[in-house]
Design a protein around this motif. Structure first.
Motif, PDB file in Angstrom:
ATOM      1  N   LYS A 152      11.742 -16.795 -16.210  1.00  0.00           N
ATOM      2  CA  LYS A 152      11.669 -15.346 -16.333  1.00  0.00           C
ATOM      3  C   LYS A 152      11.293 -14.956 -17.755  1.00  0.00           C
ATOM      4  O   LYS A 152      11.431 -15.737 -18.674  1.00  0.00           O
ATOM      5  CB  LYS A 152      13.023 -14.710 -15.964  1.00  0.00           C
ATOM      6  CG  LYS A 152      13.407 -14.918 -14.507  1.00  0.00           C
ATOM      7  CD  LYS A 152      14.720 -14.224 -14.216  1.00  0.00           C
ATOM      8  CE  LYS A 152      15.133 -14.442 -12.762  1.00  0.00           C
ATOM      9  NZ  LYS A 152      16.395 -13.759 -12.444  1.00  0.00           N
ATOM     10  N   GLU A 156       3.616 -11.647 -10.277  1.00  0.00           N
ATOM     11  CA  GLU A 156       2.910 -12.489 -11.244  1.00  0.00           C
ATOM     12  C   GLU A 156       2.835 -13.925 -10.747  1.00  0.00           C
ATOM     13  O   GLU A 156       1.808 -14.598 -10.919  1.00  0.00           O
ATOM     14  CB  GLU A 156       3.603 -12.424 -12.609  1.00  0.00           C
ATOM     15  CG  GLU A 156       3.518 -11.061 -13.276  1.00  0.00           C
ATOM     16  CD  GLU A 156       4.213 -11.048 -14.626  1.00  0.00           C
ATOM     17  OE1 GLU A 156       4.626 -12.138 -15.086  1.00  0.00           O
ATOM     18  OE2 GLU A 156       4.338  -9.964 -15.227  1.00  0.00           O
ATOM     19  N   ARG A 157       3.941 -14.411 -10.111  1.00  0.00           N
ATOM     20  CA  ARG A 157       3.923 -15.785  -9.589  1.00  0.00           C
ATOM     21  C   ARG A 157       2.886 -15.939  -8.482  1.00  0.00           C
ATOM     22  O   ARG A 157       2.205 -16.956  -8.388  1.00  0.00           O
ATOM     23  CB  ARG A 157       5.299 -16.147  -9.041  1.00  0.00           C
ATOM     24  CG  ARG A 157       6.389 -16.293 -10.090  1.00  0.00           C
ATOM     25  CD  ARG A 157       7.719 -16.489  -9.406  1.00  0.00           C
ATOM     26  NE  ARG A 157       8.817 -16.525 -10.351  1.00  0.00           N
ATOM     27  CZ  ARG A 157      10.075 -16.263 -10.030  1.00  0.00           C
ATOM     28  NH1 ARG A 157      10.393 -15.948  -8.777  1.00  0.00           N
ATOM     29  NH2 ARG A 157      11.023 -16.331 -10.940  1.00  0.00           N
ATOM     30  N   ASP A 158       2.780 -14.915  -7.659  1.00  0.00           N
ATOM     31  CA  ASP A 158       1.845 -14.995  -6.545  1.00  0.00           C
ATOM     32  C   ASP A 158       0.396 -15.013  -7.009  1.00  0.00           C
ATOM     33  O   ASP A 158      -0.475 -15.576  -6.339  1.00  0.00           O
ATOM     34  CB  ASP A 158       2.052 -13.819  -5.596  1.00  0.00           C
ATOM     35  CG  ASP A 158       3.416 -13.884  -4.923  1.00  0.00           C
ATOM     36  OD1 ASP A 158       4.013 -14.987  -4.894  1.00  0.00           O
ATOM     37  OD2 ASP A 158       3.890 -12.832  -4.460  1.00  0.00           O
ATOM     38  N   ARG A 210      -0.610 -16.263  -9.959  1.00  0.00           N
ATOM     39  CA  ARG A 210      -0.807 -17.289 -10.984  1.00  0.00           C
ATOM     40  C   ARG A 210      -1.586 -18.468 -10.412  1.00  0.00           C
ATOM     41  O   ARG A 210      -1.644 -18.666  -9.202  1.00  0.00           O
ATOM     42  CB  ARG A 210       0.534 -17.793 -11.512  1.00  0.00           C
ATOM     43  CG  ARG A 210       1.355 -18.518 -10.469  1.00  0.00           C
ATOM     44  CD  ARG A 210       2.642 -19.062 -11.046  1.00  0.00           C
ATOM     45  NE  ARG A 210       2.388 -20.072 -12.044  1.00  0.00           N
ATOM     46  CZ  ARG A 210       3.336 -20.671 -12.762  1.00  0.00           C
ATOM     47  NH1 ARG A 210       4.597 -20.335 -12.588  1.00  0.00           N
ATOM     48  NH2 ARG A 210       3.039 -21.575 -13.647  1.00  0.00           N
ATOM     49  N   THR A 233       4.291 -24.750 -11.443  1.00  0.00           N
ATOM     50  CA  THR A 233       5.602 -24.962 -10.823  1.00  0.00           C
ATOM     51  C   THR A 233       6.717 -24.166 -11.475  1.00  0.00           C
ATOM     52  O   THR A 233       7.803 -24.063 -10.947  1.00  0.00           O
ATOM     53  CB  THR A 233       5.978 -26.446 -10.895  1.00  0.00           C
ATOM     54  OG1 THR A 233       5.975 -26.867 -12.257  1.00  0.00           O
ATOM     55  CG2 THR A 233       4.972 -27.269 -10.112  1.00  0.00           C
ATOM     56  N   SER A 234       6.492 -23.581 -12.622  1.00  0.00           N
ATOM     57  CA  SER A 234       7.585 -22.943 -13.358  1.00  0.00           C
ATOM     58  C   SER A 234       7.969 -21.617 -12.715  1.00  0.00           C
ATOM     59  O   SER A 234       7.157 -20.889 -12.174  1.00  0.00           O
ATOM     60  CB  SER A 234       7.182 -22.708 -14.811  1.00  0.00           C
ATOM     61  OG  SER A 234       8.155 -21.955 -15.454  1.00  0.00           O
ATOM     62  N   THR A 235       9.248 -21.275 -12.796  1.00  0.00           N
ATOM     63  CA  THR A 235       9.765 -19.974 -12.335  1.00  0.00           C
ATOM     64  C   THR A 235      10.546 -19.288 -13.442  1.00  0.00           C
ATOM     65  O   THR A 235      11.433 -18.491 -13.193  1.00  0.00           O
ATOM     66  CB  THR A 235      10.692 -20.147 -11.119  1.00  0.00           C
ATOM     67  OG1 THR A 235      11.760 -21.044 -11.470  1.00  0.00           O
ATOM     68  CG2 THR A 235       9.913 -20.702  -9.939  1.00  0.00           C
ATOM     69  N   PRO A 239       2.921 -17.179 -16.153  1.00  0.00           N
ATOM     70  CA  PRO A 239       2.067 -17.375 -14.968  1.00  0.00           C
ATOM     71  C   PRO A 239       0.633 -16.907 -15.125  1.00  0.00           C
ATOM     72  O   PRO A 239      -0.269 -17.516 -14.570  1.00  0.00           O
ATOM     73  CB  PRO A 239       2.791 -16.578 -13.887  1.00  0.00           C
ATOM     74  CG  PRO A 239       3.612 -15.575 -14.617  1.00  0.00           C
ATOM     75  CD  PRO A 239       4.005 -16.212 -15.911  1.00  0.00           C
ATOM     76  N   GLN A 295       7.749 -11.735  -9.254  1.00  0.00           N
ATOM     77  CA  GLN A 295       7.234 -12.427  -8.085  1.00  0.00           C
ATOM     78  C   GLN A 295       5.741 -12.137  -7.887  1.00  0.00           C
ATOM     79  O   GLN A 295       4.965 -13.023  -7.498  1.00  0.00           O
ATOM     80  CB  GLN A 295       8.035 -11.995  -6.836  1.00  0.00           C
ATOM     81  CG  GLN A 295       7.685 -12.778  -5.578  1.00  0.00           C
ATOM     82  CD  GLN A 295       7.965 -14.267  -5.743  1.00  0.00           C
ATOM     83  OE1 GLN A 295       9.016 -14.653  -6.262  1.00  0.00           O
ATOM     84  NE2 GLN A 295       7.013 -15.096  -5.327  1.00  0.00           N
TER      85      GLN A 295
END
Length: 779
Positions: A775, A763-765, A767, A771-773, A659, A761
């Motif tokens: 780990k 890091e996702r926020d 990024r 679309t990738s999740t 991310p 989470q």
């Protein structure tokens, strides 16, 4: 290249001339059995008697104090302070400027056969028929007796660092350190009595000649590099030029000019009798010899030939150069007011140094050169880069632009410019590298535009003595690389500018005899023990060491023979000089250079296309390393796919889906093996969890726990992974720090997994829109 010999006048000496020496580049002093010291001026042709020696004083050797040892030495037109003369009566005589004789010193029982100033002018060494080698102060006070041999010592020389003495006894050569209780190096060098020897301050090689009628070249360990065929008569004199590129050898009616490897440039047969002493001028372009018939023979080096692409320049006389364009056979003749000292042709410029000025020509215009007045008028070395060139004079180093503007004059502690050579100096478009003369393990690095030291003034320190250095010629300044050959003949590559904590030195090869960078792109060629090796992309050692063997090509060096030297590497042509002096050309495919050009200009699609067109593993390996260094993930994935490196392809795909760009940069560093840089990137970005996880995956358990404790986070995560690791390896915990925290911190995998998910989470926020999740995966 050859020597042009001249005799200025009828013999001034009525007896044999036993010794000669150069006071400056134009003044020669000579002494012989007629007890007279004469002075010869090679510019005006004038001669004059300097002084009379006592009737009971028969000179055997003469040596002028080196310029490095003269206070304020090197001034244009100046004469060194003093010189020494040894005599057959065992005396050491110091002679001042103008011929004033100091009080003679009783140095030896029997004849004092030879004497030499140290390179720094701080001491004198003498040897004689009594077999003693003695060290004296500058004023002639006895310091110590270095050794007592059972037979006469006919010749000796100082080591380049003035810490060892080379001397001959019988058929043996000996290297004796000045330090007490040091073990000397002794070897049988000739089958007959050794009459002469010399040790070069520039290249560190030793030459010797003797009654077996042969001259030989040795390294500083006593290993033979060259042996001549037998001459008609014994070798009576031998001497290195200042820059260590040539040496002259004298015998009965014989004067020979030789390359540093040993092969002969020219042979003259003057009717002079035996040449008892040979001495080179300080600028390394002229030779004087003391002869048995009372003459002093003079010679200067001519017909030096330089080549650069379509152009050829030949020094045809003392003041003339002939130019030729081989493509259209056009010619030019250049004439100069003063005698030519040094020439260099490269990067579309011809640079000529005379005794007073420096002329800069461009290949587009041979009529109107740029002219610079030299500071000292004695140039020892010139080297060119694409934007500027280096001039080394007796006491200083200068960097000039091709417009004639002085850019910098670098200085360092203990500098001795007169001892520099092409092996110990290298210049590129933005950097100058010089090996230290007092500590061979250090390499000084300077910015060519300012002359200031790089890396906060700290020189590069190698673990062994450095023998040869070379800077790459293209690329960005922060990517500049320095190739180093050390005393063990191992080849290392290091970054000139230091960034982060990365290990910036890597070993490329072993048993290196000679090396050269390409002038067009950063490819490196070297002559190894039994092969010629070309590294298409040496920098891959810092990117993916596993690709190193796949980015080089090796050629059998049988056709080049032993002791071959790489002379040039331009475009895809490599010029190699064989041990017999012949020049042999060999080539490589043009595709690696084209690949370098595409990558340097950022045309990655074209770089991929040429690899697909050629279909060679070496090109794909080069492209993989280049893409990895430039963080071009798509190109790197294609290259590794063609190399069938499935694990790295999957890892690149994983990196692409991470991310945050900081995490991707860190993982790229991990892929290159730069774990310290990866950790630093993560910690500077505030990604403490990622830094801890990196050390866990690398099994750096102590560092992982230190980070967790220091930042007060994920201590239980580290402990949990540690417990899992010990269970899997069937081991017990013995680390005191881990035992302490295991008693204090509760390990709950549910809480740990929740904390890890929370970090992911976050890091996702943060990024970009993706679309990738996926780990984090284990490394």
């Amino acid at each position: 290249m050859r020597l042009k010999t001249i005799n200025l006048k009828e013999p001034l000496h009525t007896e044999l001339v036993s010794c000669v020496g150069w006071a400056s580049s134009d003044d020669v002093f000579s002494a012989g059995d007629d007890h007279v010291i004469h002075r010869w001026n090679l510019v005006s042709g004038d001669t004059a008697k300097v002084t009379d020696l006592p009737a009971d004083f028969h000179p055997t050797d003469m040596h002028w104090i080196p310029k490095a040892g003269v206070a304020g030495g090197g001034k244009k037109g100046g004469v060194a302070d003093s010189f020494l003369i040894t005599s057959a009566e065992g005396k050491l005589q110091l002679v001042g400027k103008g011929g004033r004789l100091e009080k003679p010193v009783d140095a030896h029982r029997g004849a004092c056969l030879t004497g030499r100033w140290s390179w720094d002018g701080a001491g004198i060494v003498t040897a004689g028929e009594d077999g003693a080698v003695k060290i004296w102060s500058r004023s002639g006070m006895l310091r110590s007796t270095l050794t007592n041999q059972g037979s006469p010592v006919y010749s000796l020389s100082w080591s380049p660092d003035s810490q060892q003495i080379l001397f001959s006894t019988g058929t043996n050569l000996t290297i004796k350190p000045l330090a007490p209780n040091s073990k000397p190096i002794v070897w049988k060098a000739h089958d007959g009595l050794i009459l002469c020897c010399d040790w070069s301050a520039s290249n560190g090689r030793i030459i010797s000649g003797g009654e077996d009628c042969k001259y030989k070249v040795w390294d500083s360990f006593g290993r033979q590099l060259f042996s001549s065929s037998a001459h008609e008569y014994p070798i009576t004199s031998i001497s290195w030029s200042t820059d260590g590129e040539l040496f002259a050898m004298g015998s009965y009616n014989t004067l020979r000019l030789c390359d540093k490897i040993g092969w002969s440039h020219s042979l003259d047969k003057p009717s002079t009798g035996s040449i008892f002493k040979i001495s080179w001028s300080p600028d390394g372009t002229q030779v004087a010899g003391g002869c048995g018939n009372g003459q002093v023979i003079f010679a200067h080096v001519i017909e030096k030939r330089l080549e650069w692409k379509d152009y050829e320049a030949t020094v045809t006389g003392r003041k003339t150069i002939a130019l030729r364009n081989v493509t259209n056979e056009s010619t030019e003749n250049l004439e100069f007011r003063d005698r030519i000292i040094q020439t260099s042709l490269s990067h579309d410029h011809l640079v000529v140094a005379t005794t007073s000025q420096c002329y800069i020509y461009t290949t587009k215009n041979w009529n109107t050169p740029t002219i610079i007045d030299l500071k000292e008028g004695s140039v020892f070395l010139m080297m060119q880069a694409s934007k500027h060139f280096l001039v080394v004079e007796a006491t200083a180093v200068y960097i000039y632009s091709y417009e004639g503007r002085l850019l910098a004059s670098p200085k360092w502690a203990g500098m001795r410019p007169d001892a520099l050579s092409k092996q110990t100096v290298s210049i590129s478009i933005d950097c100058l590298a010089i090996r230290d003369q007092t500590d061979d393990k250090q390499v000084h690095l300077f910015d060519t535009s300012t002359g200031k030291p790089l890396n906060d003034g700290k020189p590069y320190l190698h673990k062994h003595e450095v023998v040869e250095i070379a800077l790459d010629q293209t690329g960005l300044p922060n990517e500049r690389k320095l190739a180093i050959v050390d005393k063990n003949r191992d080849l290392y590559l290091t970054n000139v500018r230091k960034f982060g904590k990365t290990n910036t030195t890597g070993k490329l090869g072993a048993m290196i005899q000679s090396l050269c960078w390409s002038q067009d792109c950063n490819m490196l060629v070297a002559v190894q023990d039994s092969k010629v090796t070309v590294w298409y992309y040496p920098n891959v050692i810092f990117v993916d060491r596993n690709l190193l063997a796949r980015t080089l090509v090796e050629k059998d060096s049988t056709e080049f023979g032993k002791h071959a030297v790489v002379g040039s590497f331009v475009n895809n042509s490599i010029g190699i000089r064989r041990a017999d002096g012949s020049l042999v050309a060999t080539g490589i495919p043009p595709y690696p250079a084209i690949l370098h050009q595409y990558v340097r200009s950022g045309h990655w699609e074209n770089a991929t296309k040429i690899c697909r067109f050629v279909k060679e593993t070496t090109l794909w390996a080069c492209l993989a390393g280049m893409a990895l260094a430039a963080k071009q993930l798509n190109t790197a994935e294609i290259a590794y796919t063609n190399l069938q490196e499935a694990d790295k392809v999957y890892y690149i795909q994983y990196i692409r889906e991470l991310p945050l760009k900081e995490v991707r940069a860190a993982e790229m560093s991990v892929l290159s093996g730069n774990y310290q840089d990866a950790e630093a990137t993560l910690l500077q970005s505030g990604l403490i969890f990622r830094g801890i996880l990196l050390n866990i995956y690398l099994h750096n358990w102590e560092r992982a726990l230190d980070l967790a404790v220091k930042h007060r986070t994920h201590v239980d995560t580290v402990l949990a992974y540690r417990i899992k690791y010990l269970e899997r390896c069937d081991k017990e915990e013995k680390n005191k720090q881990y035992l302490q925290y295991m008693n204090e911190v509760e390990v709950d995998w549910d809480k740990i997994n929740e904390k890890i998910e929370h970090e992911i989470q976050k890091e996702r926020d943060n990024r970009p829109q993706r679309t990738s999740t996926q780990k984090p995966a284990a490394h």
